[in-house]
Design a protein around this motif. Structure first.
Motif, PDB file in Angstrom:
ATOM      1  N   MET A 188       0.818  -1.209   0.000  1.00 17.04           N
ATOM      2  CA  MET A 188       0.000   0.000   0.000  1.00 17.04           C
ATOM      3  C   MET A 188       0.853   1.262   0.000  1.00 17.04           C
ATOM      4  O   MET A 188       0.339   2.378   0.093  1.00 17.04           O
ATOM      5  CB  MET A 188      -0.926   0.006   1.222  1.00 17.04           C
ATOM      6  N   GLY A 189       2.185   1.080  -0.107  1.00 20.64           N
ATOM      7  CA  GLY A 189       3.089   2.228  -0.123  1.00 20.64           C
ATOM      8  C   GLY A 189       3.386   2.783   1.249  1.00 20.64           C
ATOM      9  O   GLY A 189       3.842   3.923   1.383  1.00 20.64           O
ATOM     10  N   LEU A 190       3.155   1.979   2.298  1.00 22.50           N
ATOM     11  CA  LEU A 190       3.369   2.420   3.668  1.00 22.50           C
ATOM     12  C   LEU A 190       4.544   1.675   4.286  1.00 22.50           C
ATOM     13  O   LEU A 190       4.811   0.517   3.944  1.00 22.50           O
ATOM     14  CB  LEU A 190       2.102   2.182   4.501  1.00 22.50           C
ATOM     15  N   ASP A 191       5.232   2.333   5.194  1.00 22.77           N
ATOM     16  CA  ASP A 191       6.366   1.716   5.869  1.00 22.77           C
ATOM     17  C   ASP A 191       5.863   0.943   7.091  1.00 22.77           C
ATOM     18  O   ASP A 191       5.267   1.539   8.000  1.00 22.77           O
ATOM     19  CB  ASP A 191       7.355   2.786   6.320  1.00 22.77           C
ATOM     20  N   PRO A 192       6.060  -0.382   7.146  1.00 18.14           N
ATOM     21  CA  PRO A 192       5.525  -1.178   8.259  1.00 18.14           C
ATOM     22  C   PRO A 192       5.980  -0.708   9.636  1.00 18.14           C
ATOM     23  O   PRO A 192       5.194  -0.719  10.584  1.00 18.14           O
ATOM     24  CB  PRO A 192       6.037  -2.588   7.953  1.00 18.14           C
ATOM     25  N   SER A 193       7.231  -0.281   9.768  1.00 19.35           N
ATOM     26  CA  SER A 193       7.714   0.156  11.082  1.00 19.35           C
ATOM     27  C   SER A 193       7.051   1.464  11.508  1.00 19.35           C
ATOM     28  O   SER A 193       6.708   1.649  12.678  1.00 19.35           O
ATOM     29  CB  SER A 193       9.239   0.320  11.072  1.00 19.35           C
ATOM     30  N   THR A 194       6.829   2.366  10.547  1.00 16.93           N
ATOM     31  CA  THR A 194       6.134   3.625  10.856  1.00 16.93           C
ATOM     32  C   THR A 194       4.685   3.348  11.259  1.00 16.93           C
ATOM     33  O   THR A 194       4.165   3.937  12.207  1.00 16.93           O
ATOM     34  CB  THR A 194       6.167   4.564   9.642  1.00 16.93           C
ATOM     35  N   VAL A 195       4.050   2.444  10.522  1.00 20.43           N
ATOM     36  CA  VAL A 195       2.673   2.067  10.828  1.00 20.43           C
ATOM     37  C   VAL A 195       2.596   1.435  12.210  1.00 20.43           C
ATOM     38  O   VAL A 195       1.679   1.723  13.001  1.00 20.43           O
ATOM     39  CB  VAL A 195       2.131   1.099   9.759  1.00 20.43           C
ATOM     40  N   ARG A 196       3.563   0.575  12.528  1.00 16.46           N
ATOM     41  CA  ARG A 196       3.567  -0.095  13.830  1.00 16.46           C
ATOM     42  C   ARG A 196       3.627   0.930  14.963  1.00 16.46           C
ATOM     43  O   ARG A 196       2.874   0.846  15.946  1.00 16.46           O
ATOM     44  CB  ARG A 196       4.753  -1.046  13.912  1.00 16.46           C
ATOM     45  N   ARG A 197       4.500   1.923  14.826  1.00 17.79           N
ATOM     46  CA  ARG A 197       4.630   2.942  15.867  1.00 17.79           C
ATOM     47  C   ARG A 197       3.362   3.785  15.973  1.00 17.79           C
ATOM     48  O   ARG A 197       2.909   4.122  17.074  1.00 17.79           O
ATOM     49  CB  ARG A 197       5.843   3.837  15.587  1.00 17.79           C
ATOM     50  N   ALA A 198       2.773   4.132  14.824  1.00 19.92           N
ATOM     51  CA  ALA A 198       1.577   4.981  14.828  1.00 19.92           C
ATOM     52  C   ALA A 198       0.411   4.284  15.520  1.00 19.92           C
ATOM     53  O   ALA A 198      -0.287   4.882  16.349  1.00 19.92           O
ATOM     54  CB  ALA A 198       1.202   5.360  13.399  1.00 19.92           C
ATOM     55  N   PHE A 199       0.190   3.012  15.206  1.00 21.08           N
ATOM     56  CA  PHE A 199      -0.925   2.292  15.826  1.00 21.08           C
ATOM     57  C   PHE A 199      -0.679   2.065  17.312  1.00 21.08           C
ATOM     58  O   PHE A 199      -1.607   2.168  18.126  1.00 21.08           O
ATOM     59  CB  PHE A 199      -1.162   0.968  15.087  1.00 21.08           C
TER      60      PHE A 199
END
Length: 349
Positions: free
Chosen positions: A107-118
């Motif tokens: 989806m064009g998203l960085d998994p580590s950034t997403v992990r921190r955001a959630f």
């Protein structure tokens, strides 16, 4: 900033009055609908006995509630972070999908950034949220009379070979490493609250855990050492009886378990587990009450540790132990399961 909730009566008044002072600081889970809301929600107000109050969205999700479609309690986080908004929309659009990090990357998203955001907004990762969604959907479908075999676990045991592979990952062993003549054998049992792993010898049950319990790999390794590596994959005689008793339990017919159990722990730990078995379905106890029952009133913390170390879920009902104030406390299978089990057992009171 942490926020200590006032009592339920105060929070219920705030819910009825749609008090904006509590918006984003407290949420209500409604057991009659399975929905959680902001306290400012415009929906019809539930009865007080159907309300449980939480300090965060994450607690509501872990307790098994889904977000209200009128007050949208997930919306503030979604508006604050575009990645969260995109993934929540995708989660809603792809019901039952087994999400993985590569899906996030596509989806064009960085998994580590997403992990921190959630984690920052919900106290859990997106993958954990997606798993909770699937588990809850499976429970709702089964409660409605539908058969739900899949969408219960991230590991997803659709066949014996799938279970062998997943169990191998938990044990840290190759699939071919399991003993063909194992003294103890492992198999899985599907339940409305997710797949469970059972380990039995010819006469006794040694372990019964939800397969997504974080402590399960360590428990399996200890049993692997105790049995000197002689663990195999397959069925032993007690498993068929256990499966029948679990089906009767979840269907509301009976809450008695007669499968013989083997306990692995210190004498003190075993005394706590024996005390747990004596708690009738539909009743609860506090840690201090258990400590008094075993004649060790000062050992409340040790009782809590022994409760958490229980390796035979449901049959040794550690889910029936609550905090001194009656609140749900830690449960290895997840607080949402603990709440569901207590709700199931009300019919046995």
């Amino acid at each position: 900033m942490l926020f200590d909730l006032p009592g339920p009566a105060t929070l219920y008044d705030a819910l009825v009055n749609r008090d904006p002072d509590y918006d984003g600081r407290a949420y209500v889970g409604v057991s009659s609908t399975g929905v959680f809301c902001r306290l400012t929600c415009p929906a019809r107000k539930p009865k007080p006995e159907n309300c449980t109050f939480y300090t965060s969205v994450g607690e509501c999700l872990q307790a098994g509630f889904r977000a209200c479609k009128r007050c949208h309690p997930l919306a503030p986080a979604a508006e604050a972070e575009p990645a969260i908004k995109a993934l929540l929309a995708a989660l809603n659009a792809r019901k039952g999908h087994r999400w993985r990090e590569p899906d996030i990357a596509r989806m064009g998203l960085d998994p580590s950034t997403v992990r921190r955001a959630f984690n920052r907004h919900f106290g859990m990762t997106f993958l954990e949220m997606a798993r909770l969604e699937r588990l809850r959907d499976g429970h709702v479908a089964l409660a409605s009379g539908h058969k739900v075999i899949e969408a219960q676990l991230d590991a997803g045991f659709g066949s014996p070979s799938a279970f062998r592979t997943a169990f191998s990952r938990l044990m840290g062993l190759a699939p071919g490493s399991f003993a063909a003549d194992g003294l103890i054998k492992a198999d899985y049992i599907d339940t409305p609250l997710g797949a469970m792993i059972a380990l039995c010898d010819r006469t006794h049950l040694h372990l019964l855990e939800f397969a997504d319990r974080k402590a399960l790999p360590a428990e399996l390794r200890r049993l692997h050492q105790a049995f000197k590596g002689r663990i195999g994959i397959g069925r032993q005689a007690p498993m068929d009886g256990l499966e029948r008793e679990l089906e009767a339990y979840f269907s509301g017919r009976a809450a008695q378990f007669k499968v013989p159990m083997a306990f692995h722990g210190s004498d003190f730990t075993k005394s706590v587990w024996h005390a747990l078995v004596q708690i009738p379905a539909g009743e609860t106890r506090s840690y201090s009450a258990i400590a008094n029952e075993i004649g060790r009133p000062a050992a409340v913390r040790a009782v809590a540790r022994a409760n958490g170390a229980n390796q035979i879920a449901l049959l040794v009902p550690c889910h029936r132990v609550l905090g001194a104030d009656g609140s749900l406390t830690g449960y290895g299978g997840g607080l949402w399961r603990k709440q569901k089990l207590i709700e199931i057992e009300r019919q046995y009171a």
